[in-house]
Write an enzyme that holds these catalytic residues in place. Structure first.
Site, PDB file in Angstrom:
ATOM      1  N   GLY A 106       0.874  -1.162  -0.521  1.00  0.00           N
ATOM      2  CA  GLY A 106       0.012  -0.065   0.240  1.00  0.00           C
ATOM      3  C   GLY A 106       0.481   1.533  -0.130  1.00  0.00           C
ATOM      4  N   ALA A 107       1.963   1.036  -0.252  1.00  0.00           N
ATOM      5  CA  ALA A 107       3.288   2.091  -0.381  1.00  0.00           C
ATOM      6  C   ALA A 107       3.055   2.871  -1.265  1.00  0.00           C
ATOM      7  CB  ALA A 107       4.309   1.572   0.273  1.00  0.00           C
ATOM      8  N   GLY A 108       2.994   2.807  -2.974  1.00  0.00           N
ATOM      9  CA  GLY A 108       2.733   2.437  -3.818  1.00  0.00           C
ATOM     10  C   GLY A 108       4.291   2.639  -4.411  1.00  0.00           C
ATOM     11  N   SER A 110       4.608  -0.470  -5.712  1.00  0.00           N
ATOM     12  CA  SER A 110       4.593  -2.050  -6.668  1.00  0.00           C
ATOM     13  C   SER A 110       4.389  -3.138  -5.881  1.00  0.00           C
ATOM     14  CB  SER A 110       4.772  -2.194  -7.897  1.00  0.00           C
ATOM     15  OG  SER A 110       4.480  -0.778  -8.274  1.00  0.00           O
ATOM     16  N   ASP A 156       4.012  -1.657 -13.854  1.00  0.00           N
ATOM     17  CA  ASP A 156       3.849  -2.228 -12.085  1.00  0.00           C
ATOM     18  C   ASP A 156       4.525  -3.127 -13.048  1.00  0.00           C
ATOM     19  OD1 ASP A 156       3.410   0.290 -10.970  1.00  0.00           O
ATOM     20  OD2 ASP A 156       1.570  -0.894 -10.670  1.00  0.00           O
TER      21      ASP A 156
END
Ligand code: GLA
Length: 368
Positions: A106-108, A110, A156
């Site tokens: 959830g941290a961007g 991927s 991603d």
């Protein structure tokens, strides 16, 4: 081969956000953090999945009925990859998958693509399936779009499969061109600091999909198949709806920023020169694409005030991480300044690490 361990990395995007599904450009690097997939071929018609991060949840599903599986959460990603292989006509007689990961969720960064690509490459090698790197990318995308239900592009998965150590990966999502661009920050005394604001985002939530629809409306209003065809930002003035116009302006200017950064790096210029371009990218995501948050803005502003050459939010938005380009001897003081500011503002403590351009998906030695 009937068993092995494969790894696929998370990514951080240097520049080129939300351009992938608009046929534009991006420039990611792979992170040293990976998801590993320990895989063993079976013959019982089942896919069994475990995760070291979810020790209490073990999933076993009949491969022939994966389309109807009602599994939610983390296990849906590996199941989606198996399902996509089967849907494409590949035979998977049974498989046991044990996942372990260090990519922040959830941290961007991927983490979901890292899961998908580690499973995709494991299945390819394990069952010796005739699948190209492009197929791997598309299998991961399909798992995410059709099985999980997040309408993402292929940034991603492309980064997770194709990146190489020491390089950034230039991607052209319209022509399919890829190029490895040498990206040696250490030689210039620089570091790329990642600051995870500890505010998780969900791509399956509505914001990401709405941005995608707004970009489609912008392209329709301009009479083009994708916003990639618009090179002159003045053309976006023809869009009546002010929100849709702003979305288009972000995409057009972001594509120009990617080309600018790539040109500077290819010319061998001092990488400090890309700093202001990164910061301009943040302003565009904040003001035109409107996907930033108070935590992301605070992290960017504080990093810049503490001496970073450039900083911007990364990934899908609505939470997640920023990157800051900094002299290596300032990394710690910038991280500390952001942590202090977060404390003053009552935000959760951020997490930081230095991103080093790392390798894409691969088989790895079995440590156990
Ligand atoms: C998420 C999506 C990608 C891309 C980025 C934004 O990471 O999965 O396809 O759209 O957001 O650049």
């Amino acid at each position: 081969m009937n068993r092995g361990v494969w790894a696929a990395p998370g990514r951080v995007n240097i520049i080129g956000e939300h351009t992938d599904y608009n046929g534009g450009y991006a420039l990611p690097i792979a992170l040293p953090q990976v998801v590993t997939c320990r895989a063993r071929a079976g013959s019982d018609g089942l896919v069994r999945v475990t995760s070291r991060q979810h020790p209490d949840e073990q999933v076993a599903q009949d491969i022939s009925t994966l389309a109807d599986a009602e599994v939610a959460g983390w296990a849906r990603y590996p199941l989606g990859v198996v399902h996509e292989y089967v849907r494409r006509g590949h035979r998977i007689p049974g498989v046991v998958l044990d996942l372990d990961g260090s990519v922040p969720v959830g941290a961007g960064l991927s983490s979901s693509a890292a899961v998908e690509c580690s499973v995709a490459v494991a299945l390819r090698d394990l069952f010796e399936l005739p699948v190209s790197d492009d197929d791997l990318i598309d299998i991961g995308r399909a798992a995410e779009n059709d099985y999980v239900g997040a309408a993402t592009g292929t940034l991603d998965q492309s980064a997770s499969v194709l990146c190489r150590a020491g390089h950034a990966l230039f991607l052209d999502f319209h022509t399919g061109e890829r190029a490895q661009v040498p990206f040696d920050l250490a030689a210039a005394g620089l570091e790329l600091l990642v600051i995870d604001t500890n505010t998780p985002h969900q791509l399956a939530d509505g914001g990401y999909a709405r941005r995608r629809q707004e970009c489609e409306r912008a392209a329709a209003a301009l009479g083009v198949a994708s916003l990639r065809e618009i090179a002159d930002v003045a053309d976006t003035e023809r869009i009546d709806d002010p929100v849709v116009r702003r979305r288009a302006r972000h995409i057009v200017t972001e594509n120009a920023r990617v080309l600018d950064v790539v040109a500077r790096l290819r010319e061998g210029r001092d990488p400090r020169a890309i700093g202001p371009v990164l910061t301009a990218g943040h302003a565009s995501l904040r003001d035109d694409f409107e996907i930033s948050t108070p935590q992301l803005d605070t992290a960017v502003d504080t990093a810049l005030a503490a001496g970073a050459y450039g900083a911007r939010m990364v990934g899908g938005g609505f939470g997640g991480s920023i990157i800051a380009l900094t002299d290596a001897d300032r990394t710690e003081s910038i991280a500390a300044a952001v942590a202090d500011r977060f404390g003053e503002r009552g935000f959760d403590a951020p997490r930081t690490f230095v991103a080093v351009p790392s390798a894409g998906a691969r088989r790895v030695p079995d440590a156990d």
